[in-house]
Scaffold this active site. Structure first.
Site, PDB file in Angstrom:
ATOM      1  N   SER A   1       0.864  -1.180   0.000  1.00  0.00           N
ATOM      2  CA  SER A   1       0.000   0.000   0.000  1.00  0.00           C
ATOM      3  C   SER A   1       0.905   1.236   0.000  1.00  0.00           C
ATOM      4  CB  SER A   1      -0.965  -0.008   1.188  1.00  0.00           C
ATOM      5  OG  SER A   1      -0.277  -0.227   2.389  1.00  0.00           O
TER       6      SER A   1
ATOM      7  N   GLU B   1       1.293   5.561   0.719  1.00  0.00           N
ATOM      8  CA  GLU B   1       0.723   6.739   1.395  1.00  0.00           C
ATOM      9  C   GLU B   1       1.169   8.020   0.694  1.00  0.00           C
ATOM     10  OE1 GLU B   1       0.573   6.624   5.693  1.00  0.00           O
ATOM     11  OE2 GLU B   1       1.293   8.689   5.741  1.00  0.00           O
TER      12      GLU B   1
ATOM     13  N   ASP C   1      -2.061  15.055  15.816  1.00  0.00           N
ATOM     14  CA  ASP C   1      -1.404  16.017  16.707  1.00  0.00           C
ATOM     15  C   ASP C   1      -1.756  17.396  16.195  1.00  0.00           C
ATOM     16  OD1 ASP C   1       0.272  14.197  18.264  1.00  0.00           O
ATOM     17  OD2 ASP C   1       1.309  13.848  16.369  1.00  0.00           O
TER      18      ASP C   1
ATOM     19  N   PHE D   1      12.197  14.159  10.781  1.00  0.00           N
ATOM     20  CA  PHE D   1      10.975  13.346  10.934  1.00  0.00           C
ATOM     21  C   PHE D   1      11.121  12.371  12.099  1.00  0.00           C
ATOM     22  CE2 PHE D   1       9.273  13.231   6.245  1.00  0.00           C
ATOM     23  CZ  PHE D   1       8.963  14.581   6.335  1.00  0.00           C
TER      24      PHE D   1
ATOM     25  N   HIS E   1       3.684  -0.937   3.750  1.00  0.00           N
ATOM     26  CA  HIS E   1       2.996   0.339   3.488  1.00  0.00           C
ATOM     27  C   HIS E   1       4.091   1.391   3.288  1.00  0.00           C
ATOM     28  CE1 HIS E   1      -0.296   3.315   3.919  1.00  0.00           C
ATOM     29  NE2 HIS E   1       0.570   4.033   4.611  1.00  0.00           N
TER      30      HIS E   1
HETATM   31  P1  FAD Z   1      -3.623   7.197  19.788  1.00  0.00           P
HETATM   32  O1  FAD Z   1      -3.734   5.768  19.434  1.00  0.00           O
HETATM   33  O2  FAD Z   1      -4.810   7.865  20.381  1.00  0.00           O
HETATM   34  O3  FAD Z   1      -2.387   7.318  20.787  1.00  0.00           O
HETATM   35  C1  FAD Z   1      -1.800   8.592  21.081  1.00  0.00           C
HETATM   36  C2  FAD Z   1      -1.070   8.522  22.403  1.00  0.00           C
HETATM   37  O4  FAD Z   1      -2.002   8.464  23.473  1.00  0.00           O
HETATM   38  C3  FAD Z   1      -0.168   7.298  22.582  1.00  0.00           C
HETATM   39  O5  FAD Z   1       0.937   7.695  23.358  1.00  0.00           O
HETATM   40  C4  FAD Z   1      -1.048   6.329  23.353  1.00  0.00           C
HETATM   41  O6  FAD Z   1      -0.289   5.408  24.116  1.00  0.00           O
HETATM   42  C5  FAD Z   1      -1.847   7.285  24.237  1.00  0.00           C
HETATM   43  N1  FAD Z   1      -3.207   6.811  24.554  1.00  0.00           N
HETATM   44  C6  FAD Z   1      -4.079   6.218  23.712  1.00  0.00           C
HETATM   45  N2  FAD Z   1      -5.235   5.941  24.364  1.00  0.00           N
HETATM   46  C7  FAD Z   1      -5.084   6.385  25.629  1.00  0.00           C
HETATM   47  C8  FAD Z   1      -5.922   6.420  26.774  1.00  0.00           C
HETATM   48  N3  FAD Z   1      -7.159   5.902  26.749  1.00  0.00           N
HETATM   49  N4  FAD Z   1      -5.440   6.976  27.925  1.00  0.00           N
HETATM   50  C9  FAD Z   1      -4.185   7.503  27.966  1.00  0.00           C
HETATM   51  N5  FAD Z   1      -3.354   7.506  26.896  1.00  0.00           N
HETATM   52  C10 FAD Z   1      -3.790   6.957  25.756  1.00  0.00           C
HETATM   53  N6  FAD Z   1      -0.967  12.414  11.847  1.00  0.00           N
HETATM   54  C11 FAD Z   1      -1.729  13.328  11.203  1.00  0.00           C
HETATM   55  O7  FAD Z   1      -1.914  14.427  11.724  1.00  0.00           O
HETATM   56  N7  FAD Z   1      -2.300  13.066   9.989  1.00  0.00           N
HETATM   57  C12 FAD Z   1      -2.151  11.868   9.370  1.00  0.00           C
HETATM   58  O8  FAD Z   1      -2.666  11.651   8.282  1.00  0.00           O
HETATM   59  C13 FAD Z   1      -1.360  10.861  10.022  1.00  0.00           C
HETATM   60  N8  FAD Z   1      -1.206   9.638   9.489  1.00  0.00           N
HETATM   61  C14 FAD Z   1      -0.505   8.678  10.174  1.00  0.00           C
HETATM   62  C15 FAD Z   1      -0.400   7.388   9.630  1.00  0.00           C
HETATM   63  C16 FAD Z   1       0.305   6.395  10.303  1.00  0.00           C
HETATM   64  C17 FAD Z   1       0.367   5.006   9.709  1.00  0.00           C
HETATM   65  C18 FAD Z   1       0.941   6.687  11.541  1.00  0.00           C
HETATM   66  C19 FAD Z   1       1.743   5.628  12.251  1.00  0.00           C
HETATM   67  C20 FAD Z   1       0.855   7.957  12.074  1.00  0.00           C
HETATM   68  C21 FAD Z   1       0.117   8.961  11.417  1.00  0.00           C
HETATM   69  N9  FAD Z   1      -0.021  10.247  11.948  1.00  0.00           N
HETATM   70  C22 FAD Z   1      -0.766  11.184  11.283  1.00  0.00           C
HETATM   71  C23 FAD Z   1       0.620  10.599  13.217  1.00  0.00           C
HETATM   72  C24 FAD Z   1      -0.324  10.393  14.413  1.00  0.00           C
HETATM   73  O9  FAD Z   1      -1.464  11.203  14.285  1.00  0.00           O
HETATM   74  C25 FAD Z   1       0.442  10.744  15.675  1.00  0.00           C
HETATM   75  O10 FAD Z   1       1.434   9.780  15.923  1.00  0.00           O
HETATM   76  C26 FAD Z   1      -0.416  10.977  16.915  1.00  0.00           C
HETATM   77  O11 FAD Z   1       0.409  11.524  17.938  1.00  0.00           O
HETATM   78  C27 FAD Z   1      -1.033   9.718  17.495  1.00  0.00           C
HETATM   79  O12 FAD Z   1      -2.082   9.264  16.751  1.00  0.00           O
HETATM   80  P2  FAD Z   1      -2.708   7.816  17.078  1.00  0.00           P
HETATM   81  O13 FAD Z   1      -3.859   7.648  16.209  1.00  0.00           O
HETATM   82  O14 FAD Z   1      -1.661   6.780  17.060  1.00  0.00           O
HETATM   83  O15 FAD Z   1      -3.181   8.099  18.592  1.00  0.00           O
END
Ligand code: FAD
Length: 280
Positions: free
Chosen positions: A10, A12, A103, A211, A261
């Protein structure tokens, strides 16, 4: 790459900012159709900054014949914003999303939005749209930089999968063992869904270090030293990058990774070179 492996690739992309970027995206995507990607995805600026751009790029890529998946992040968004975005994708026939917390860019203020973490977004997507979307989530073999420790981060990853995600894409890494260890720990916690390694081609020394610093990916010392020695010699950096990343991909696929990916950064050359080396 033997026939028996037949991994799913895939790709991105990010939404282009101007006409030149749009042309670059289309050119890169067309070149990479040769890879026969299972799907392509388009990033989303957390806080909604690329909302229209992501949707436009998804449309462009679907018009090229790709199964295109928008990324969607919940930080800074209301439930109604998210509902509107999901429904417009559903109405267009999009069947896959990458669900993230995101973020907020610095300077965007403190409004965190109505959903705090990605697991809440996954639950919300399931509540609103049932099984319509195949949901991808993010995984962090080397730990998300804000997590308290690897076990807490794994527990949060498991919560996302239990909320209804279908598969995961990892943050990039250069230590294959970090991926295998993460997959093993996730399996021990009952996650059986595919966890696909995210692959970052090495093409630019400064950008890679920047990055990696931001996202918590470790660039091993030997790679940093080799890159530093190449200085401005871009051709040598690219050739070295293709060798290193191809070897990483080979190790991953030979040891059970279900696919790869590629973070393309809207450029075809490096992913294509790696793919061709893998195909030899
Ligand atoms: P989460 O899974 O919510 O986790 C974030 C943090 O919070 C982690 O440290 C986790 O341990 C903690 N956490 C989760 N749940 C809880 C809870 N219930 N209580 C306390 N702590 C908790 N960013 C963008 O802005 N746009 C994009 O398009 C984008 N695409 C991405 C694609 C991939 C494949 C990856 C790996 C990252 C991407 N990111 C993107 C970056 C991502 O948004 C950041 O890494 C962000 O900080 C975390 O997103 P997440 O969905 O992993 O968050």
């Amino acid at each position: 790459m033997s026939d028996s492996i037949s991994p799913a690739f895939s790709l991105e992309f990010f939404p282009p900012r101007d006409l030149a970027g749009q042309e670059r995206l289309v050119r890169a995507a067309k070149q990479m159709l040769a890879i026969q990607p299972k799907y392509v995805s388009v990033t989303f600026g957390a806080g909604g900054s690329t909302r229209a751009g992501t949707a436009d790029a998804v449309r462009t890529l679907r018009n090229l014949g790709c199964d295109a998946a928008p990324h969607l992040s919940c930080v800074g968004a209301s439930r109604q914003d998210l509902r509107d975005i999901l429904l417009s994708y559903k109405n267009e026939g999009v069947r896959r999303v990458v669900a993230l917390r995101g973020d907020l860019p610095s300077g965007m203020g403190g409004d965190a939005g109505e959903l705090r973490y990605a697991n809440e977004l996954v639950s919300f997507i399931r509540e609103e749209t049932g099984d319509w979307f195949h949901i991808e989530v993010a995984a962090y073999p080397e730990m998300h930089p804000q997590a308290a420790n690897p076990s807490a981060d794994l527990a949060h990853f498991v919560a996302k999968m239990q909320a209804g995600a279908d598969s995961a894409i990892t943050q990039y890494f250069f230590n294959a063992d970090a991926y295998f260890d993460f997959v093993e720990r996730a399996r021990a916690k009952g996650v059986s869904a595919p966890i696909v390694p995210g692959i970052m081609p090495i093409t630019n020394h400064t950008q890679l270090l920047r990055f990696s610093e931001m996202c918590g990916a470790e660039v091993p010392r030997w790679i940093r030293l080799r890159l530093a020695e190449f200085g401005d010699d871009k051709a040598s950096i690219r050739a070295f990058g293709v060798d290193v990343v191809t070897e990483l991909c080979q190790t991953l696929l030979e040891n059970g990774a279900p696919g790869l990916h590629f973070y393309t950064l809207n450029h075809a050359e490096a992913p294509m070179a790696i793919w061709k080396s893998l195909s030899r």
